[in-house]
Design a protein around this motif. Structure first.
Motif, short mmCIF file in Angstrom:
data_model
loop_
_atom_site.label_atom_id
_atom_site.label_comp_id
_atom_site.label_asym_id
_atom_site.label_seq_id
_atom_site.Cartn_x
_atom_site.Cartn_y
_atom_site.Cartn_z
N GLY A 111 0.78 -1.24 0.00
CA GLY A 111 0.00 0.00 0.00
C GLY A 111 0.81 1.29 0.00
N GLY A 112 2.13 1.18 0.00
CA GLY A 112 2.96 2.39 0.06
C GLY A 112 2.78 3.29 -1.16
N ALA A 113 2.85 2.69 -2.35
CA ALA A 113 2.68 3.48 -3.57
C ALA A 113 1.26 4.06 -3.62
N LEU A 114 0.28 3.21 -3.33
CA LEU A 114 -1.12 3.65 -3.35
C LEU A 114 -1.33 4.85 -2.43
N ALA A 115 -0.84 4.74 -1.19
CA ALA A 115 -1.03 5.82 -0.22
C ALA A 115 -0.32 7.09 -0.67
N ALA A 151 4.07 1.79 -10.35
CA ALA A 151 4.67 2.22 -9.08
C ALA A 151 4.46 1.15 -8.01
N GLY A 152 3.26 0.57 -7.99
CA GLY A 152 2.99 -0.50 -7.04
C GLY A 152 3.89 -1.70 -7.31
N LEU A 153 3.97 -2.07 -8.58
CA LEU A 153 4.79 -3.21 -8.99
C LEU A 153 6.26 -3.02 -8.59
N ILE A 154 6.79 -1.84 -8.82
CA ILE A 154 8.21 -1.57 -8.53
C ILE A 154 8.47 -1.52 -7.03
N SER A 155 7.52 -0.96 -6.28
CA SER A 155 7.77 -0.71 -4.84
C SER A 155 7.97 -2.00 -4.03
N VAL A 156 7.31 -3.09 -4.44
CA VAL A 156 7.34 -4.29 -3.61
C VAL A 156 8.72 -4.99 -3.59
N PRO A 157 9.34 -5.24 -4.77
CA PRO A 157 10.69 -5.84 -4.72
C PRO A 157 11.69 -4.94 -3.98
N PHE A 158 11.52 -3.62 -4.06
CA PHE A 158 12.42 -2.73 -3.32
C PHE A 158 12.23 -2.88 -1.81
N ALA A 159 10.98 -2.99 -1.38
CA ALA A 159 10.72 -3.21 0.04
C ALA A 159 11.32 -4.55 0.47
N ALA A 160 11.20 -5.56 -0.41
CA ALA A 160 11.78 -6.87 -0.12
C ALA A 160 13.30 -6.78 -0.03
N ALA A 161 13.89 -5.94 -0.90
CA ALA A 161 15.34 -5.74 -0.86
C ALA A 161 15.76 -5.08 0.46
N GLY A 162 14.86 -4.28 1.03
CA GLY A 162 15.13 -3.68 2.35
C GLY A 162 15.34 -4.77 3.39
N PHE A 163 14.49 -5.79 3.31
CA PHE A 163 14.68 -6.91 4.24
C PHE A 163 16.02 -7.59 4.02
N VAL A 164 16.40 -7.78 2.76
CA VAL A 164 17.66 -8.47 2.46
C VAL A 164 18.84 -7.65 3.02
N LEU A 165 18.75 -6.34 2.88
CA LEU A 165 19.78 -5.47 3.47
C LEU A 165 19.88 -5.70 4.98
N GLN A 166 18.73 -5.74 5.63
CA GLN A 166 18.71 -5.95 7.08
C GLN A 166 19.25 -7.34 7.43
N TYR A 167 18.90 -8.31 6.60
CA TYR A 167 19.38 -9.67 6.82
C TYR A 167 20.90 -9.73 6.63
N ALA A 168 21.40 -8.99 5.63
CA ALA A 168 22.84 -8.97 5.38
C ALA A 168 23.59 -8.35 6.56
N ILE A 169 22.98 -7.35 7.18
CA ILE A 169 23.66 -6.68 8.30
C ILE A 169 23.53 -7.48 9.59
#
Lengths: 101, 225
Positions: free
Chosen positions: B70-74, B146-164
């Motif tokens: 819902g980030g892009a939508l909002a 925008a909705g389509l693009i936002s989700v893999p980026f949010a998922a990449a945020g998790f991967v960054l956190q997982y990497a750290i």
């Protein structure tokens, strides 16, 4: 103003319907992150949620046996709570902005 | 997408809670200058609608589901500042009332969904809107992408956190590939729901849509010229 209210009420009723009724038909498969964690093998590192015994934990109302009713009631409570907190917050922010000007 | 307690270690969670808090503080400031009498109730409704739709997991592949972030939508409906706050309220409700998303992981989840999801969604929307013709259907197309693009980026945020600070020691590239692949599919659902919702608001109250206001001004300027 009237049109605005109609729009807001329609949106609120739609939200109640989605969370209260349609939610029963939602997929219960693990979500993307859970699935990936399970496939790769780090799902076990998850800890039990500190509120897992809460009255509304996992989108069900404790004590309501019927699953459809339990999920629906939890959804309705969530919609009302979210509407109250968020609208309250945004109205306060809006008012303050008016006062500053 | 809601990270439970335990996936990411405590120091990393605390660091991201700090970043999330700073993001929320900036959003409070930004929302003050964008919300008026008409748009404040719409921002409340946006948070409410996103809470409801986040309950509706849709199947994406064998044994996997996803739901709207819902980030892009909002961001398209009420602007990125109010959108970040709307998503944060939703995450707070889910974590505190429904045991969805760990409480120590709240900062991680706010970072991924309220900050990355909203700002990547918003930036994508603005960029795509610029290259499309200036009309109402372009708003829905831009909302989909925008909705389509936002989700893999949010998922990449998790991967960054997982990497750290991941508590498990599986290879980062393995986690990245799996997360991006799955969340691209979920992103398609995100795009469809975002486009439908934005389209519905555009049809009834296009004057309220934050992401449409700019296009109207452009149109007006051109007419004057």
């Amino acid at each position: 103003m009237k049109k605005q209210n109609k729009f807001l009420i329609a949106g609120f009723i739609l939200s109640l319907f989605l969370a209260g009724v349609v939610s029963h038909y939602a997929s219960s498969s693990p979500d993307g992150l859970e699935k990936v964690a399970g496939d790769i093998g780090f799902l076990e590192s998850a800890k039990e949620h500190s509120n897992s015994d809460g009255v509304l934990a996992d989108y069900g109302v404790k004590g309501i046996k019927n699953e459809r009713l339990s999920t629906g009631a939890a959804g309705v409570i969530g919609v009302i709570a979210t509407a109250g907190v968020s609208t309250g917050l945004f109205l306060v922010l809006r008012r303050k902005s008016g006062a500053n000007k | 997408m809601h990270i439970p307690d335990g996936f990411i270690d405590v120091p990393t969670s605390v660091a991201f809670a700090g970043i999330a808090a700073a993001g929320v503080a900036l959003s409070l400031k930004g929302a003050k200058s964008t919300l008026d009498e008409k748009t404040a109730p719409l921002a409340g409704l946006t948070a409410t609608f996103i809470f409801a739709v986040q309950m509706l997991n849709f199947p994406v592949a064998a044994g996997t589901s996803g739901h709207l972030l819902g980030g892009a939508l909002a961001a398209i409906l009420v602007g990125p500042w109010a959108a970040s706050l709307a998503l944060t309220v939703v995450l707070l409700m889910q974590g505190l009332l429904f045991a969805d998303g760990g409480l120590t992981a709240l900062g991680l989840n706010v970072f991924n969904m309220s900050l990355i999801g909203v700002w990547v969604g918003y930036a994508s929307f603005i960029a795509i809107k610029k290259i499309l013709p200036k009309n109402k259907s372009s708003i829905s197309i831009a909302a989909f992408l925008a909705g389509l693009i936002s989700v893999p980026f949010a998922a990449a945020g998790f991967v960054l956190q997982y990497a750290i600070g991941g508590t498990a020691t599986f290879s980062i590239s393995q986690v990245l590939t799996a997360m991006l692949g799955t969340h691209f599919l979920i992103g398609i659902g995100e795009g469809v729901i975002s486009a439908l919702a934005v389209g519905a608001v555009m049809a009834s109250r296009s004057d309220l849509v934050y992401g449409y206001k700019g296009s109207q001004q452009v149109l007006e300027t051109r007419v004057k010229e």
